[in-house]
Write an enzyme that holds these catalytic residues in place. Structure first.
Site, PDB file in Angstrom:
ATOM      1  N   HIS A 177       0.903  -1.070  -0.092  1.00 37.29           N
ATOM      2  CA  HIS A 177       0.013   0.054   0.079  1.00 37.29           C
ATOM      3  C   HIS A 177       0.767   1.377  -0.049  1.00 37.29           C
ATOM      4  O   HIS A 177       0.663   2.195  -0.777  1.00 37.29           O
ATOM      5  CB  HIS A 177      -0.745  -0.053   1.200  1.00 37.29           C
ATOM      6  N   GLN A 194      -8.475  -7.763 -10.622  1.00 37.34           N
ATOM      7  CA  GLN A 194      -9.202  -6.497  -9.994  1.00 37.34           C
ATOM      8  C   GLN A 194      -8.922  -5.478 -11.081  1.00 37.34           C
ATOM      9  O   GLN A 194      -9.963  -4.552 -11.568  1.00 37.34           O
ATOM     10  CB  GLN A 194      -8.822  -6.425  -8.616  1.00 37.34           C
TER      11      GLN A 194
HETATM   12  O1  PAF Z   1      -8.048  -4.408  -3.271  1.00 36.90           O
HETATM   13  C1  PAF Z   1      -8.661  -4.072  -2.279  1.00 36.90           C
HETATM   14  O2  PAF Z   1      -8.101  -3.599  -1.381  1.00 36.90           O
HETATM   15  C2  PAF Z   1     -10.150  -3.727  -2.603  1.00 36.90           C
HETATM   16  O3  PAF Z   1     -10.453  -4.635  -3.394  1.00 36.90           O
HETATM   17  C3  PAF Z   1     -10.447  -2.281  -3.055  1.00 36.90           C
HETATM   18  C4  PAF Z   1     -10.037  -1.964  -4.063  1.00 36.90           C
HETATM   19  C5  PAF Z   1      -9.940  -1.513  -1.808  1.00 36.90           C
HETATM   20  C6  PAF Z   1     -11.971  -2.246  -3.085  1.00 36.90           C
HETATM   21  O4  PAF Z   1     -12.499  -2.624  -1.989  1.00 36.90           O
END
Ligand code: PAF
Length: 283
Positions: free
Chosen positions: A37, A155
């Site tokens: 992150h 995603q």
């Molecule tokens: O990757 C994640 O942590 C989640 O899927 C996100 C993009 C924050 C959506 O809830």
């Protein structure tokens, strides 16, 4: 750092930046922040005037109640980390703020096969839940750029599709997977592994590296089976899939003809924890 839990409050501050033509970078997260992150947040800080991080454990993307309940929540620790990183804004709404009771929380958008294969097959509805919340965040925050890790490659692909299909005015910035020293892809879920499971987990990376080392020299299907067998040598792994796919369509490839397009993806359970990872095989 300013922290907001209400949409109207964060929007008030952000409107001030938009009025001054300042660019907003956005990093959506579900908290339990790690170096993966932080790499997204640092990139956003480099590329934008203002950086917003959201922390929201999005209930509608979980397909398993136990997984939702057990998901790590450590908002105070996360908030401290974000302050140290000099992030401008934390948005940490409650569930009712994002999903007011009675409001529709499904997206009526055709993702073709993108949300049906791999993760989509094992977690039906998951990507719809992700798309709904990311769309809502984009509407609230109106970022110029939004940052997503390649660890969740499917995603990323689904979100890119949504942005293109709905012509949303945001640039999606894909960021490299950050790994632990033994190769395990960083993930908030790693915190939920026992010490012995944590040691075994790096074998996922070993198998991806084995696949990369042999890509191009062994036929695709044969290599896929070899990799699956290697994973299965760890009896603690309960494998959902190991697939060699095209990065755009996410469908299995039959040859090595377009090497720059090829990605190996896997998902498996280790104890109760589901881990996913992937690797570009020719980069
Ligand atoms: O990757 C994640 O942590 C989640 O899927 C996100 C993009 C924050 C959506 O809830």
């Amino acid at each position: 750092m300013n922290t907001y839990i209400l949409i109207k409050d964060i929007q008030k501050e952000l409107q001030g930046y938009l009025d001054k033509n300042l660019s907003i970078g956005f990093v959506p997260t579900m908290g339990a922040l790690h170096d993966g992150h932080l790499s997204l947040l640092r990139r956003s800080k480099q590329e934008n005037d203002v950086t917003v991080c959201s922390i929201f454990v999005n209930p509608i993307q979980f397909t398993n109640q136990q997984d939702l309940t057990g998901y790590p929540r450590m908002i105070e620790q996360d908030s401290k980390l974000l302050t140290e990183e000099e992030i401008d804004i934390l948005f940490a709404p409650e569930v009712d703020e994002m999903y007011p009771p009675g409001e529709e929380s499904r997206m009526d958008l055709d993702f073709g096969r993108l949300d049906k294969v791999m993760e989509g097959k094992y977690r039906p509805g998951h990507f719809n839940g992700v798309a709904v919340v990311v769309r809502k965040f984009f509407d609230i925050i109106r970022p110029a750029r939004a940052y997503f890790g390649k660890k969740d490659f499917q995603q990323l692909t689904v979100i890119r599709h949504m942005v293109e299909a709905l012509q949303l005015p945001v640039e999606i910035v894909p960021c490299e997977t950050v790994r632990e020293s033994d190769g395990l892809a960083m993930s908030s879920r790693n915190l939920m592994l026992s010490i012995s499971e944590r040691q075994l987990a790096s074998r996922i990376y070993d198998v991806l590296m084995f696949t990369k080392a042999n890509a191009g020299s062994v036929p695709v299907k044969k290599l896929q089976v070899m990799a699956q067998k290697r994973l299965a040598e760890t009896p603690e792994f309960r494998i959902d899939y190991f697939e060699i796919v095209d990065k755009q369509t996410l469908l299995p490839v039959g040859s090595w003809d377009c090497p720059e397009q090829i990605l190996a993806c896997t998902a498996l359970y280790l104890g109760e924890i589901r881990l996913i990872d992937n690797m570009e095989l020719f980069s």
